[in-house]
Design a protein around this motif. Sequence first.
Motif, short mmCIF file in Angstrom:
data_model
loop_
_atom_site.label_atom_id
_atom_site.label_comp_id
_atom_site.label_asym_id
_atom_site.label_seq_id
_atom_site.Cartn_x
_atom_site.Cartn_y
_atom_site.Cartn_z
N ARG A 31 0.82 -1.21 0.00
CA ARG A 31 0.00 0.00 0.00
C ARG A 31 0.86 1.27 0.00
O ARG A 31 0.36 2.36 -0.19
CB ARG A 31 -0.93 0.01 1.21
N THR A 32 2.16 1.11 0.27
CA THR A 32 3.05 2.27 0.25
C THR A 32 3.71 2.44 -1.11
O THR A 32 3.57 3.47 -1.76
CB THR A 32 4.13 2.14 1.34
N ILE A 33 4.43 1.44 -1.54
CA ILE A 33 5.08 1.50 -2.86
C ILE A 33 4.85 0.17 -3.57
O ILE A 33 4.99 -0.89 -2.97
CB ILE A 33 6.60 1.76 -2.73
N ASN A 215 -3.25 3.24 -6.12
CA ASN A 215 -1.79 3.34 -6.14
C ASN A 215 -1.16 2.89 -7.44
O ASN A 215 -0.16 3.44 -7.87
CB ASN A 215 -1.20 2.47 -5.02
N TYR A 219 1.35 5.37 -9.32
CA TYR A 219 2.78 5.11 -9.55
C TYR A 219 3.11 5.05 -11.03
O TYR A 219 4.18 5.47 -11.46
CB TYR A 219 3.21 3.84 -8.82
#
Lengths: 252, 247, 275
Positions: A31-33, A215, A219
């Motif tokens: 969920r972050t990267i 995301n 990204y």
Amino acid sequence: MSRVGVIRLIVVIAAIGLLELACRLGFIDYRTIIPPSEMTTVLVRLLASGELNSDIARTFGVVVIAVAISIVLGFALGLLIHAVPRVRRALDPLLATYYAVPIFIFYPVMVAIFGLSIIPIVLIGIAAAAVAMIIATLNGLDRVPRVLTKVARVHRMGPLDTALRLKLPAAAPHLFTGVKLAVSYGFIAVIASEFILAPAGLGRAIADAYSDFNNRKMYALILLLLVFATCMNMALHAWDLRWSARRGVRPQ
Amino acid sequence: MIATQRVTDSLIIVAILLAVWQGLNLMVGDTALPGPAATLAYLAHLVPSARFAENALATLAAFTYALVIAYGLGLAIGVWLGAHHLSGAVGEPLLVALYSIPKITLYPVILLIFGLGISGKVAFGALHGILPVALLTMSAIRNIPPVYLKVARTLHLSKWQTIFAVFFPATLPEVVAGLRIGFTVTLLGVLLAEMFASKRGLGFLIINAMSLAQSEEMLTVAIMLFVFAVLANSLLLWMEHRLHRRN
Amino acid sequence: MTGPDSGGEVHARLLGVTRIFPGATGQQPVHALGPVDLELRRGEFFAVVGPSGCGKSTLLEILAGLQSPTSGTVTFEGQPVTADVPDGIGVVFQEDASFPWLTVWDNAAFGLRRAGAPEAEVSRSVNDALAFMGLQDFARAYPSQLSGGMRQRVCIARTLVLQPRLILLDEPFGALDAQTRLLMGDEVLRLWRRTSATVLLITHALDEAAMLSDRIGAMSARPGRFMDIVETRWPRERDSTIVSETSFGEITGRLWENLRGESIKSLGHSGAGPA
Ligand SMILES: Nc1ncnc2c1ncn2[C@@H]1O[C@H](COP(=O)(O)OP(=O)(O)OP(=O)(O)O)[C@@H](O)[C@H]1O
Ligand SMILES: [Mg+2]
């Protein structure tokens, strides 16, 4: 490729590889990267589907308009300011502090005046880019050897002729530095404006994807902008090197 | 004589800017762009208020932390790349490439990593500031004329004496230039972070005022930031000029 | 100062010319030149020698119309020279003035193209001028790829193609070594004979002046005036081999006699030795 170039390539690949590994092994939360490989595949899919086309066209269109206006306007204003030493002296402190002010804080003011069209974005792009061009023009004109202006007089060239056929090429290396900065600043200002407040554009798309918790799309879009910015800088740099090598001057 | 002329010329420019502002105000109306007088009145009322102080302090705190990190890391990276030839050759183009990408695109990533609080603002501000400090420090160290080091050796200076008596003064002007640019872009980073996602700080005040259509407040905050940036930059610029004149 | 006995039509004339630069704030004005009287005869080769800073470049720029004299008058071909450079005057400057953004060929073509000459004529004149200056193999090179002496030759070629009737050369070979200068001197002589233009050459090398010129004006330290004008009486067909003639030594000796004291003065230590 030189040894240094090989090492640099290894460093970059290792960094991307490490990020990939850390994501895949779960050291970095999904969920972050997301893993770089996934960013790439999502980006390719998005580009192929064509859903980004209008945002891409809008953002780059605005950047091109703002930067083109900035370059022409900046050169013309630079010429004028340089021609009147008194104006030059008065403006110098202003120019020296201009980029110390986050000019971007005036974007909301422009939106209040012009509404949510592309006009405030173009204006902020110009505000960010044109002054770099003015400063570069003044720098370049300061360094045009005096003897070249004498040559212009021996050939009995008028002021406009002298500006375009002699000062412009003589100051070209500095002007090119100005162009590079104008492109970079204009691009940053346009993306930032879209990010904060705009109806459409790539910056807007990233901000939307962020607030939708999408995301993967976010990204992919970030990757697109990073790749684009890097390619643009490398192209400008290569062009600069070719020019300077020919003229036998060190690139700025 | 020249000096007084310069002051009058600068005043003329300020007057022209005010006139343009007033003219725009007459063109677009008070709601879109309040005039100088109305803004000044609002400024006198907002600046002493607790709300302004609170938000200004929030920005100042985030900015200070960000600046400390940017300066610390930037100087460390710059010294490393400047002193170690191979690292410098490998790293410089990478830093330049990083420097010129629009960092705003990375802000969502910062938010995902650091969250919405002050740490995200600090990280984003520092991210802006590290690169120029590192790049100019590196170039300052590389540009030390080799003959200085030869002199240091013929004078039998110790390693630390060389660092303090030769390296430090020789690199100072360019390093200070880096610190000045770092200051500017770190402030920009913190403000952008506050404008995009935050509930406190001057950046937030501007965006909030915009969504509530409070043009006076928006302009007032922008002007206060403008004044702060100009004053700080002039101070750093003055230091830089003094150092250059000495060299 | 030029004797009225010396024949030949007057091509350019300076009469009572002075130049005083207004000083910067808080500083004295600089009296750089004059008063100077000079008559250049059509087709002659005139050299000006003098110590550094005596106003030689100033004299040349006034003659070219690049600077206005503080007092006095300048005429070229009977017309007064005012703020503009008259048609028919070509100038080669002391500093490198080649355009770094143009190739050698385009540098040489600059003036003709501006005048709107047909491309066939441009190409003929430029090739001719480059061949004459020995630059034909470098036509496509940029000035940064050339030596300092070659760049000056580019500037001379750029001037030549316009077929000036008066050529002003300001220390064109100042940066060259002594041997190369002698050879460049031969080229300037060739140029002068072929174009039959009037040439004014500024130099600080006495041997160069003595070898090339019909007449040599020796200038005093600042403010520069002509102290002496030496007539060499060389034949028009001459080259650097005349340096071995006895009269060559006499001429340089006479010039040095005049200039020694002035050069010491311009060095600034007036008590350094007997003038
Ligand atoms: N624009 C100017 N403002 C003030 N003083 C000047 C200016 N140009 C020249 N001078 C002064 O006038 C004097 C003569 O200058 P000039 O360039 O004519 O000398 P020169 O004889 O050509 O010297 P050199 O042999 O070194 O080329 C010098 O003392 C110089 O300082
Ligand atoms: Mg001179």
